[in-house]
Design an enzyme around this catalytic site. Structure first.
Site, mmCIF file in Angstrom:
data_model
loop_
_atom_site.group_PDB
_atom_site.id
_atom_site.type_symbol
_atom_site.label_atom_id
_atom_site.label_comp_id
_atom_site.label_asym_id
_atom_site.label_seq_id
_atom_site.Cartn_x
_atom_site.Cartn_y
_atom_site.Cartn_z
ATOM 1 N N THR A 134 -5.551 64.538 -41.815
ATOM 2 C CA THR A 134 -4.837 65.204 -42.911
ATOM 3 C C THR A 134 -3.530 64.449 -43.159
ATOM 4 O OG1 THR A 134 -3.977 66.830 -41.324
ATOM 5 C CG2 THR A 134 -5.887 67.486 -42.651
ATOM 6 N N LYS A 193 -7.480 64.393 -34.281
ATOM 7 C CA LYS A 193 -6.548 64.330 -35.399
ATOM 8 C C LYS A 193 -5.406 65.286 -35.107
ATOM 9 C CE LYS A 193 -5.926 66.831 -38.459
ATOM 10 N NZ LYS A 193 -4.931 67.954 -38.740
ATOM 11 N N THR A 198 -2.676 72.855 -34.268
ATOM 12 C CA THR A 198 -3.130 71.967 -35.307
ATOM 13 C C THR A 198 -3.515 70.628 -34.827
ATOM 14 O OG1 THR A 198 -1.953 73.063 -36.971
ATOM 15 C CG2 THR A 198 -2.711 70.930 -37.520
#
EC number: 2.3.1.35
Length: 397
Positions: free
Chosen positions: A143, A169, A180
């Site tokens: 992202t 990621k 996250t």
């Protein structure tokens, strides 16, 4: 880079995002034993809920993972769950495998429904592009990341060569206790379900759960490990020599990926390592290390190359650990040298120019010697900069 036997990978652009790849698939030729660790956030994205259910029912029959980036499929209600299941169903259909053998994952903007026509078209294309190259998959799950995150390791167990490959990621919303970040580990080891769960949990506690970028915990985070057994070793059981050898390989992969996430922190200019030494117990050491590395005041001091040691001591104090503050020694260290800034809980005279030179390096280590035991813990983070605000102030634009 080493790729485990029997796994293939793909990453494509299905137009969820404007330009970059945004859908990836991992596929195993044979069913895998699987384990997962998921976000501690009470608000869990649809894919997290779906995967927890699938792993509860079918932990020894997983064949594929499908991941999209750009849309998180979090806070999307019943339709979000329907879409997560549709991702799995479409993947199963294209690969000709049972739907209960497919896991799904999403990352991106919260509160937006998945564009399922694009997702399903992307799954079709990804299946056609499966190969032994994991790089396209690594690109597809990014992202705000600026670089792919891959690491692999080989280990020999009972005469059989075993490969572990991890792809992750993450760069923002990273906070201790899984936040996250997505990490997918594939290995050709033959390992029991209980042993796989245990080694993953132990490793995650000392890798991903000890990093911090910005103090936010995501709705979507997960670490999944798939083991397909194609190395041909005898099944690895808990607490055996083989268990610890496999653990060491998996943990190296997770540790390197965790550090890559920190290095790629949004707007980061420096990596911070915190080492708490000679703590009274392991839990206290972990609490203190995590509190220090998560402190925005510590992060900004390191960014400003300011040896404001009081912020470090203060963070230790609110960590929840019980200790004697009058026995603490504190040091800053980097490739430029090492300097003591506090002794027995009080400041000492030190050269500010030397301290600034040490803090000007790209990697800075904070060492807190508690002198109250023998336990040690390490945590990793990054500085906090104006660039972080800029990136996140424009995230949806």
């Amino acid at each position: 880079m080493f790729v485990p036997r029997g796994f293939s990978y793909a990453g494509v652009h299905c137009r969820i995002k404007r330009k970059r790849k945004d859908l990836g698939i991992i596929f195993s030729e044979v069913p895998c034993t699987a384990a997962g660790v998921f976000t501690t956030n009470v608000v869990k994205a649809a894919p997290v809920i779906y995967d927890m259910e699938i792993l509860g029912k079918n932990p020894s029959g997983i064949r594929a993972i499908t991941v999209n980036s750009g849309v998180a499929n979090a806070c999307t209600g019943e339709q979000g769950m329907i879409n997560a299941r549709r991702m799995a169903e479409k993947t199963a259909k294209e690969l000709n495998i049972p739907v209960e053998s497919v896991l799904v994952s999403s990352t991106g903007v919260i509160g937006v429904q998945l564009p399922m026509e694009k997702v399903e078209s992307g799954i079709e294309e990804a299946v056609k592009n499966l190969s032994k190259d994991p790089v396209p998959f690594a690109e597809a799950i990014m992202t705000t990341d600026t670089k792919i995150k891959i690491h692999s390791k080989k280990v020999t167990i009972e005469g059989k060569e075993i490969t572990v490959l991890g792809i992750a990621k993450g760069s923002g919303m990273i906070h201790p206790n899984m936040a996250t970040m997505l990490s997918f580990i594939t290995t050709d080891a033959n390992v029991s379900e209980d042993a796989l769960k245990k080694l993953l949990k132990i490793s995650v506690d000392d890798s991903y759960n000890m990093i911090d970028v910005d103090g936010d915990t995501s709705t979507n985070d997960m670490v999944i490990i798939l083991a397909n057994g194609l190395a041909g070793n005898a099944p690895i059981q808990e607490e055996t020599d083989g268990f610890w050898k496999l653990y060491e390989a998996v943990h190296e992969v997770n540790q390197v990926l965790a550090e890559k996430i920190v290095e790629d922190g949004e707007g980061a200019t420096k990596v911070i390592e915190v080492e708490v030494r000679n703590a009274p117990d392991r839990n206290s050491a972990r609490l203190i290390a995590r509190a220090i590395v998560s402190s925005n005041l510590v992060k900004t001091a390191i960014y400003g190359e300011d040896a404001n040691w009081g912020r470090v001591i203060a963070a230790a104090g609110y960590s929840g650990a019980q200790f004697d503050p009058d026995r603490l020694d504190l040091f800053f260290e980097s490739a430029a040298g090492r300097i003591k800034v506090a002794e027995n809980g009080q400041g000492v005279d030190f050269d500010e120019d030397t301290a600034k030179k040490i803090l000007s390096e790209k990697k800075v280590k904070i060492i807190l010697d508690m002198k109250q035991g023998k336990e040690l813990a390490r945590a990793w983070g990054c500085d906090l900069t104006e660039k972080y605000v800029e990136i996140n102030g424009r995230y949806r634009t």
